[in-house]
Design a protein around this motif. Sequence first.
Motif, PDB file in Angstrom:
ATOM      1  N   GLY A   1      -5.358 -34.569 -10.035  1.00 57.40           N
ATOM      2  CA  GLY A   1      -5.482 -33.876  -8.762  1.00 57.40           C
ATOM      3  C   GLY A   1      -4.778 -32.535  -8.792  1.00 57.40           C
ATOM      4  N   TYR A   2      -4.690 -31.926  -7.636  1.00 63.78           N
ATOM      5  CA  TYR A   2      -4.081 -30.605  -7.503  1.00 63.78           C
ATOM      6  C   TYR A   2      -2.659 -30.735  -6.949  1.00 63.78           C
ATOM      7  N   PRO A   3      -1.853 -29.699  -7.092  1.00 67.76           N
ATOM      8  CA  PRO A   3      -0.450 -29.785  -6.637  1.00 67.76           C
ATOM      9  C   PRO A   3      -0.277 -30.142  -5.158  1.00 67.76           C
ATOM     10  N   ASP A   4      -1.261 -29.811  -4.324  1.00 70.54           N
ATOM     11  CA  ASP A   4      -1.143 -30.140  -2.901  1.00 70.54           C
ATOM     12  C   ASP A   4      -1.508 -31.596  -2.602  1.00 70.54           C
ATOM     13  N   GLY A   5      -1.833 -32.384  -3.638  1.00 71.05           N
ATOM     14  CA  GLY A   5      -2.150 -33.795  -3.461  1.00 71.05           C
ATOM     15  C   GLY A   5      -3.617 -34.088  -3.240  1.00 71.05           C
ATOM     16  N   SER A   6      -4.458 -33.073  -3.297  1.00 72.04           N
ATOM     17  CA  SER A   6      -5.888 -33.270  -3.068  1.00 72.04           C
ATOM     18  C   SER A   6      -6.624 -33.461  -4.388  1.00 72.04           C
ATOM     19  N   TYR A   7      -7.838 -33.962  -4.285  1.00 67.59           N
ATOM     20  CA  TYR A   7      -8.701 -34.170  -5.458  1.00 67.59           C
ATOM     21  C   TYR A   7      -9.790 -33.096  -5.543  1.00 67.59           C
ATOM     22  N   LYS A   8     -10.267 -32.643  -4.420  1.00 67.75           N
ATOM     23  CA  LYS A   8     -11.296 -31.605  -4.306  1.00 67.75           C
ATOM     24  C   LYS A   8     -12.554 -31.930  -5.132  1.00 67.75           C
ATOM     25  N   PRO A   9     -13.261 -33.003  -4.796  1.00 66.91           N
ATOM     26  CA  PRO A   9     -14.448 -33.366  -5.574  1.00 66.91           C
ATOM     27  C   PRO A   9     -15.599 -32.381  -5.431  1.00 66.91           C
ATOM     28  N   GLU A  10     -15.586 -31.578  -4.373  1.00 63.46           N
ATOM     29  CA  GLU A  10     -16.680 -30.610  -4.186  1.00 63.46           C
ATOM     30  C   GLU A  10     -16.473 -29.335  -4.983  1.00 63.46           C
ATOM     31  N   GLY A  11     -15.307 -29.138  -5.554  1.00 68.09           N
ATOM     32  CA  GLY A  11     -15.003 -27.917  -6.310  1.00 68.09           C
ATOM     33  C   GLY A  11     -15.539 -27.955  -7.738  1.00 68.09           C
TER      34      GLY A  11
ATOM     35  N   LYS B   1     -13.803 -37.765   0.857  1.00 64.92           N
ATOM     36  CA  LYS B   1     -14.758 -36.911   0.156  1.00 64.92           C
ATOM     37  C   LYS B   1     -15.130 -37.451  -1.220  1.00 64.92           C
ATOM     38  N   ILE B   2     -14.401 -38.444  -1.723  1.00 66.60           N
ATOM     39  CA  ILE B   2     -14.626 -38.996  -3.062  1.00 66.60           C
ATOM     40  C   ILE B   2     -15.718 -40.056  -2.990  1.00 66.60           C
TER      41      ILE B   2
END
Length: 86
Positions: A61-71, A43-44
């Motif tokens: 990033g977030y604690p779950d290991g994701s980056y979430k670029p769409e957020g 997604k990046i």
Amino acid sequence: MRNKALRGKEFPQKKVLSLVLCVAVMLSVMVMGAGAVFSDPDKIENTEAVDACSALNIIGGYPDGSYKPEGNIKRSEICKMICVAL
């Protein structure tokens, strides 16, 4: 009188300092490739920028290991990124 005599000469300390600064900058550029691995790399879009910011600890990033670029980015998150970048 003394200032005129010293004006044309460059001290070796300046050369050593400039050499040390050049080496430090080169080493920091080499570390850029050691960014974090996120759980959603597909997604990046700007992977180089994300890797650079991650290597400099600007983003983590977030604690779950994701980056979430769409957020969306919260105010507190952007404040943290600006403070770390400065």
